[in-house]
Design a protein around this motif. Structure first.
Motif, PDB file in Angstrom:
ATOM      1  N   ALA A  16       0.935  -1.121  -0.222  1.00 49.06           N
ATOM      2  CA  ALA A  16      -0.044  -0.031   0.035  1.00 49.06           C
ATOM      3  C   ALA A  16       0.939   1.580  -0.079  1.00 49.06           C
ATOM      4  O   ALA A  16       0.610   2.149  -0.754  1.00 49.06           O
ATOM      5  CB  ALA A  16      -0.788   0.166   1.165  1.00 49.06           C
ATOM      6  N   LEU A  97      -5.940   3.989   6.107  1.00 49.94           N
ATOM      7  CA  LEU A  97      -5.776   5.393   5.399  1.00 49.94           C
ATOM      8  C   LEU A  97      -6.692   6.419   5.808  1.00 49.94           C
ATOM      9  O   LEU A  97      -7.849   6.129   5.630  1.00 49.94           O
ATOM     10  CB  LEU A  97      -5.572   5.141   3.950  1.00 49.94           C
ATOM     11  CG  LEU A  97      -5.220   6.535   3.227  1.00 49.94           C
ATOM     12  CD1 LEU A  97      -3.625   6.935   3.641  1.00 49.94           C
ATOM     13  CD2 LEU A  97      -5.476   6.487   1.680  1.00 49.94           C
ATOM     14  N   LEU A 104     -10.155   4.293   5.212  1.00 50.23           N
ATOM     15  CA  LEU A 104      -9.941   3.099   4.472  1.00 50.23           C
ATOM     16  C   LEU A 104      -9.249   2.094   5.252  1.00 50.23           C
ATOM     17  O   LEU A 104      -8.330   2.480   6.046  1.00 50.23           O
ATOM     18  CB  LEU A 104      -9.126   3.303   3.161  1.00 50.23           C
ATOM     19  CG  LEU A 104      -9.866   4.233   2.142  1.00 50.23           C
ATOM     20  CD1 LEU A 104      -9.063   4.590   1.116  1.00 50.23           C
ATOM     21  CD2 LEU A 104     -11.226   3.817   1.862  1.00 50.23           C
ATOM     22  N   PHE A 107      -5.926  -2.838   2.592  1.00 52.00           N
ATOM     23  CA  PHE A 107      -5.663  -2.174   1.163  1.00 52.00           C
ATOM     24  C   PHE A 107      -6.176  -2.844   0.017  1.00 52.00           C
ATOM     25  O   PHE A 107      -6.032  -4.224  -0.170  1.00 52.00           O
ATOM     26  CB  PHE A 107      -4.262  -2.225   1.087  1.00 52.00           C
ATOM     27  CG  PHE A 107      -3.710  -2.014  -0.397  1.00 52.00           C
ATOM     28  CD1 PHE A 107      -3.973  -0.615  -0.752  1.00 52.00           C
ATOM     29  CD2 PHE A 107      -2.944  -2.567  -1.198  1.00 52.00           C
ATOM     30  CE1 PHE A 107      -3.318  -0.046  -1.985  1.00 52.00           C
ATOM     31  CE2 PHE A 107      -2.478  -2.155  -2.499  1.00 52.00           C
ATOM     32  CZ  PHE A 107      -2.810  -0.828  -3.004  1.00 52.00           C
ATOM     33  N   GLU A 109      -7.173  -1.978  -3.757  1.00 48.39           N
ATOM     34  CA  GLU A 109      -6.714  -0.757  -4.723  1.00 48.39           C
ATOM     35  C   GLU A 109      -7.739  -0.132  -5.216  1.00 48.39           C
ATOM     36  O   GLU A 109      -7.729   0.821  -5.189  1.00 48.39           O
ATOM     37  CB  GLU A 109      -5.886  -1.529  -5.829  1.00 48.39           C
ATOM     38  CG  GLU A 109      -4.953  -0.549  -6.589  1.00 48.39           C
ATOM     39  CD  GLU A 109      -3.912  -1.292  -7.496  1.00 48.39           C
ATOM     40  OE1 GLU A 109      -3.632  -0.548  -8.388  1.00 48.39           O
ATOM     41  OE2 GLU A 109      -3.284  -2.343  -7.258  1.00 48.39           O
ATOM     42  N   TRP A 112      -8.976   2.512  -2.873  1.00 45.94           N
ATOM     43  CA  TRP A 112      -8.092   3.507  -2.612  1.00 45.94           C
ATOM     44  C   TRP A 112      -8.063   4.552  -3.755  1.00 45.94           C
ATOM     45  O   TRP A 112      -8.003   5.583  -3.793  1.00 45.94           O
ATOM     46  CB  TRP A 112      -6.721   3.001  -2.336  1.00 45.94           C
ATOM     47  CG  TRP A 112      -6.636   2.362  -0.985  1.00 45.94           C
ATOM     48  CD1 TRP A 112      -7.602   1.596  -0.181  1.00 45.94           C
ATOM     49  CD2 TRP A 112      -5.672   2.525  -0.259  1.00 45.94           C
ATOM     50  NE1 TRP A 112      -7.163   1.250   1.041  1.00 45.94           N
ATOM     51  CE2 TRP A 112      -5.766   1.674   1.172  1.00 45.94           C
ATOM     52  CE3 TRP A 112      -4.214   3.174  -0.105  1.00 45.94           C
ATOM     53  CZ2 TRP A 112      -4.969   1.720   2.386  1.00 45.94           C
ATOM     54  CZ3 TRP A 112      -3.454   3.128   0.838  1.00 45.94           C
ATOM     55  CH2 TRP A 112      -3.856   2.314   2.144  1.00 45.94           C
ATOM     56  N   THR A 115     -11.038   6.681  -3.828  1.00 47.00           N
ATOM     57  CA  THR A 115     -11.008   7.614  -2.889  1.00 47.00           C
ATOM     58  C   THR A 115     -10.030   8.958  -3.017  1.00 47.00           C
ATOM     59  O   THR A 115     -10.189   9.990  -2.588  1.00 47.00           O
ATOM     60  CB  THR A 115     -10.940   7.023  -1.415  1.00 47.00           C
ATOM     61  OG1 THR A 115     -11.729   6.112  -0.904  1.00 47.00           O
ATOM     62  CG2 THR A 115     -10.593   8.130  -0.126  1.00 47.00           C
TER      63      THR A 115
END
Length: 117
Positions: A16, A97, A104, A107, A109, A112, A115
């Motif tokens: 990440a 995160l 979040l 992880f 993807e 992420w 976002t």
């Protein structure tokens, strides 16, 4: 500023972090083992995330397994679970995160990417 909460020995956290670096995403790094999230932080993150509280537990971790939490969590209310999470960063799912009002956990993807676009 984005806050990246991680454990350096965690492969998913390293992946990440590499992903963030490759995309030029600015973040402040916070080591979860040394700076364990507080009860108040965990409650706020959980509420913002909209996720079930169980998603905040590192269910594949040794500590989770050694404490037999798979069975014990069913008997605990949310406050008890948050207090337990606040006792040891190794119980908490990572990476986390904090991106503005978004939280979040783990992880994924595509999540992420959406976002942080």
């Amino acid at each position: 500023m984005n806050i990246f909460i991680c454990y350096d020995r965690c492969g998913t956290c390293r992946k990440a972090e590499q992903w963030l670096k490759e995309r030029g995403v600015a973040y402040e790094k916070r080591p979860i083992k040394e700076e364990n999230p507080s009860f108040e932080e965990l409650r706020a993150w959980w509420e913002k995330s909209g996720l079930p509280l169980k998603r905040f537990f590192n269910t594949s971790g040794q500590l989770y397994k050694s404490m037999n939490l798979k069975d014990r969590l069913k008997e605990m209310d949310e406050e008890e679970q948050l207090k337990l999470l606040a006792t040891d960063g190794m119980l908490v799912k990572r990476p986390i995160l904090l991106a503005g009002e978004k939280v979040l956990v783990g992880f994924k993807e595509p999540e992420w990417q959406e976002t942080l676009k």
